[in-house]
Design a protein around this motif. Structure first.
Motif, short mmCIF file in Angstrom:
data_model
loop_
_atom_site.label_atom_id
_atom_site.label_comp_id
_atom_site.label_asym_id
_atom_site.label_seq_id
_atom_site.Cartn_x
_atom_site.Cartn_y
_atom_site.Cartn_z
N PHE A 63 -2.00 7.42 0.61
CA PHE A 63 -1.96 6.37 1.63
C PHE A 63 -3.19 6.45 2.53
O PHE A 63 -3.84 5.43 2.82
N THR A 64 -3.50 7.63 2.95
CA THR A 64 -4.62 7.80 3.87
C THR A 64 -5.93 7.41 3.19
O THR A 64 -6.76 6.67 3.75
N LEU A 94 0.83 -1.21 0.00
CA LEU A 94 0.00 0.00 0.00
C LEU A 94 0.86 1.26 0.00
O LEU A 94 0.55 2.25 -0.70
N ALA A 95 1.95 1.25 0.73
CA ALA A 95 2.87 2.39 0.74
C ALA A 95 3.49 2.60 -0.63
O ALA A 95 3.62 3.73 -1.12
N TYR A 98 1.84 11.48 -1.34
CA TYR A 98 1.99 10.15 -0.72
C TYR A 98 1.07 10.00 0.47
O TYR A 98 0.37 8.98 0.61
N ALA A 117 2.30 6.01 7.73
CA ALA A 117 2.75 6.19 6.36
C ALA A 117 4.22 6.59 6.31
O ALA A 117 5.00 6.07 5.49
N ALA A 124 0.92 3.97 -2.86
CA ALA A 124 0.61 5.37 -2.60
C ALA A 124 1.73 6.29 -3.04
O ALA A 124 1.48 7.41 -3.51
N TYR A 166 -6.03 3.64 2.53
CA TYR A 166 -6.19 2.89 3.79
C TYR A 166 -7.63 2.98 4.28
O TYR A 166 -8.24 1.97 4.66
#
Lengths: 533, 201
Positions: free
Chosen positions: B149-150, B45-46, B145, B171, B49, B153
């Motif tokens: 990411f937020t 996921l990181a 980023y 993150a 993102a 998520y």
């Protein structure tokens, strides 16, 4: 071989390796290095605008540095997300003075969370006072090099983005013991070290010997033990003689211990009387008649050769010669000794006899001659001519009785003279009676093997010392002629049982008289008398 | 609240440290795999993102690593990532075996290495703004980023109870970790970090 140099460049640091290639490199995919020196230079470090920071060291220091950095990075990565992100509420870690509590002032909160550039984040700091919760302190404790070896390099975190590298004993061009590293610089450092380890292979360093130092006296003790061992072995080798020589020495010593038979004439006159008593003969004959166990030599005595028979016949015609009547010579009278009758004649004769060497040689050859004479006689024996031992009961027969009678007759012819000299005491009588079978067995043993040498004109007299197990312990020639003809006398081997054992705590003395006519005579000599010592 | 996050409940202190994760025969137990499944999904996921990595890039990386048998198509990739217990719906139902976990580790590090420059730039930006006390959102790369990411998520995870600060910290922590996963020893470090975290939780 020329030194090689490799450089591993990263954005913020450069690792230069100078080493000697090992000859083992030809068999390895990667070059194998030895005598490694490294130079690690950082650029753009905080506080050092243009001058790079250089760290130098050897192979061991490079290895320690690489392990330390890799271990520290792994600890940072292995930090639990739960702890690092959610473990400790951010707001509780900062005091109001450190963090403005103005709502909406999040940038300052974030900066305080991520960048805590204060000296209060030290390894010894408690987790509650750290901005990142317990993780920095935990990592510092896990990085833990300072506790292991204060001289070794180690790292500890200052925040998620900054770390401090303590150089320890590494040589550097700065006075600062701790180098502040950003996360990107730490990544460059660990990448350079990883690339170096992946590309180059260094020979393992010799481990420091942990063996306990040997004490100073260890070498001396080892030398002494070695000397003692070598000396003992040498003495054993040099003193160890062949069996024949050993017998010679033993016999010679016995002959030295044996008293000259000068006094034997006197002693014989006193102590040899019991041997001439008719009692042993009677007892032996009676025991043979009763079928009691007899030495096998008695059975083999049925096969005397014709010469012996003739000699015996001729001996009956001649006047019997008593041992005491044997012509004394100078050697015979050399040194009087009253200890002839001792069971254990341990006292050496003070005077060396001129014939001792001859005796020794004679006794050394004696076992061989006895064996040689025994071998031809064995096949000629009518009965098995096994070595006469009392363990085997001999079959009784007329021949045994006859032989016993002959022996008794011979002794009866000599007994009057002996009896006239001294009457045996009760103890001596019983002692002689107990040895009667042995005396007969010895006579038969010798008679079977004895052949009169050519030119023998005098009787040969010997004193035989018998062990209780029926073996010959010692032979003592009693005159010079006996010494000369000792090698031809078929005496049994020393300490080899050839007659029946007897019950006695002390060796027995038996007089052996070999007449020139072939007659074999044996007498029991007196038991040791302590009073005569 | 923080304590309600399932991430905290997946790990048990039953894990064991292994020295060489990719070749070690010691397999973590299911509780460790649960924690590992969540963290593997978070690493991806990181990356997604930061670098905009989609399923195509992941499948391409799997092909380059000869991992098509494990990650053959989008469905397989989706099922692997859906093993994350933090996911909505059927998240966490699928069990992740050791080979699938290893494949995800290899793919993640491969992608991190491919985008090492961007990761490094993001980290250096973070270091720079940390000294200036600026907000990461004020920097384009970091702002994008953090936003990506937020949003992702909150979109995918079942219990969206993390605060923005917690999501930001998570993150940034993942971003910093990605940098160390991007070098030659990245797969080994990621694997051991997964086990360490599972062991610490």
């Amino acid at each position: 071989m020329a030194a090689i140099s490799r450089q591993f460049n990263c954005s913020s640091c450069r690792l230069e390796i100078t080493a000697q290639p090992s000859p083992l490199s030809r068999w390895a995919k990667r070059p194998i290095l030895k005598s490694v020196d490294f130079l690690l230079s950082f650029q753009d470090l905080s506080g050092r605008h243009h001058e790079p920071l250089e760290i130098r060291g050897d192979q061991a220091q490079l290895q320690v540095l690489s392990e330390t950095v890799s271990h520290y990075v792994q600890n940072v990565l292995g930090q639990s997300l739960t702890t690092s992100v959610f473990g400790v509420p951010w707001t509780t870690t900062l005091t109001p003075s450190d963090t403005p509590s103005i709502p909406g002032n999040e940038p300052q909160d974030w900066a305080a969370r991520v960048e805590i550039d204060s000296p209060k984040i030290l390894p010894e700091q408690s987790p509650q006072t750290t901005q990142m919760g317990s993780s920095p302190a935990t990592m510092a404790n896990q990085a833990d090099a300072p506790t292991a070896n204060p001289d070794s390099p180690y790292l500890y975190p200052r925040s998620l983005l900054t770390h401090n590298l303590v150089l320890g004993t590494l040589t550097t061009n700065t006075d600062d013991k701790a180098i502040p590293l950003k996360t990107s610089q730490l990544f460059d450092l660990v990448s350079a070290l990883d690339n170096c380890a992946a590309e180059l292979e260094t020979l393992p360093l010799p481990m420091p010997t942990r063996r306990p130092a040997l004490p100073i006296w260890a070498s001396s003790a080892a030398a002494i033990v070695l000397m003692v061992g070598v000396t003992t072995a040498t003495l054993q080798i040099t003193q160890k003689a062949p069996p024949g020589n050993r017998d010679t020495v033993t016999t010679a010593s016995h002959s030295q211990k044996t008293q000259p038979p000068v006094a034997s004439a006197e002693v014989d006159s006193v102590t040899s009387a019991p041997s001439a008593s008719p009692t042993p003969t009677d007892q032996s004959s009676s025991s043979a008649a009763k079928g009691s166990p007899q030495p096998t030599a008695a059975a083999s005595a049925t096969a005397p050769n014709s010469k012996a028979a003739k000699a015996e016949t001729s001996s009956q015609q001649e006047s019997p010669v008593s041992p005491s009547e044997a012509p004394p010579d100078s050697w015979f009278l050399a040194s009087p000794s009253p200890s002839l009758v001792k069971p254990k004649q341990e006292e050496p004769s003070p005077s060396s006899q001129p014939s001792e060497q001859d005796q020794a040689i004679a006794m050394a050859d004696q076992p061989t001659s006895a064996q040689e004479t025994a071998k031809p006689s064995a096949p000629s024996a009518a009965l098995p001519a096994a070595p006469p031992t009392a363990a085997e009961p001999s079959p009784t027969g007329a021949s045994v009785d006859t032989e016993s009678e002959k022996v008794s007759e011979q002794r009866d012819r000599r007994s009057p003279e002996m009896l006239n000299r001294q009457a045996p005491t009760t103890a001596t009588h019983s002692y002689a009676s107990a040895l009667a079978p042995q005396v007969v067995a010895i006579s038969q043993y010798i008679r079977q093997r004895w052949q009169v040498p050519v030119g023998l004109s005098q009787p040969l007299q010997y004193q035989l010392t018998l062990n209780p197990n029926g073996s010959l312990k010692q032979v003592q020639p009693l005159n010079l002629v006996a010494t000369q003809y000792l090698p031809q006398v078929p005496l049994p081997a020393a300490h080899q049982p050839f007659i029946a054992p007897f019950q006695s705590a002390q060796p027995a003395l038996v007089r052996l008289v070999l007449q020139p006519n072939g007659t074999v005579q044996t007498f029991v000599e007196a038991k040791a008398n302590p009073k005569k010592n | 609240m923080v304590m309600d996050i399932p991430l905290h409940q997946t790990a048990t202190p039953q894990g064991k440290m292994v020295s060489l994760p990719l070749i070690d025969q010691t397999q973590p137990d299911h509780s460790q795999l649960d924690n590992i499944k969540a963290q593997l999904d978070l690493v991806l996921l990181a990356l997604e993102a930061l670098a905009g990595i989609g399923s195509e890039a992941v499948l391409q990386a799997a092909a380059e690593l000869n991992l098509q048998e494990v990650v053959s198509d989008r469905v397989a990739l989706w099922r692997l990532r859906q093993s994350n217990p933090l996911r909505r719906g059927t998240g966490g139902r699928k069990k992740l075996d050791i080979e699938e976990a290893r494949s995800l580790v290899m793919i993640s590090c491969h992608l991190a290495q491919q985008h090492q420059g961007m990761i490094r730039e993001a980290v250096e930006l973070l270091e720079a703004i940390a000294q200036t006390h600026c907000q990461p959102y004020q920097v384009a790369l970091l702002g994008d980023y953090l936003d990506n990411f937020t949003n992702t998520y909150q979109e995918r995870m079942a219990e969206d109870t993390l605060s923005m600060d917690a999501l930001t910290d998570l993150a940034l922590k993942l971003l910093i970790d990605l940098l160390f996963y991007s070098n030659s020893q990245g797969p080994r470090r990621l694997w051991m970090a997964l086990l360490d975290r599972a062991n610490h939780a």
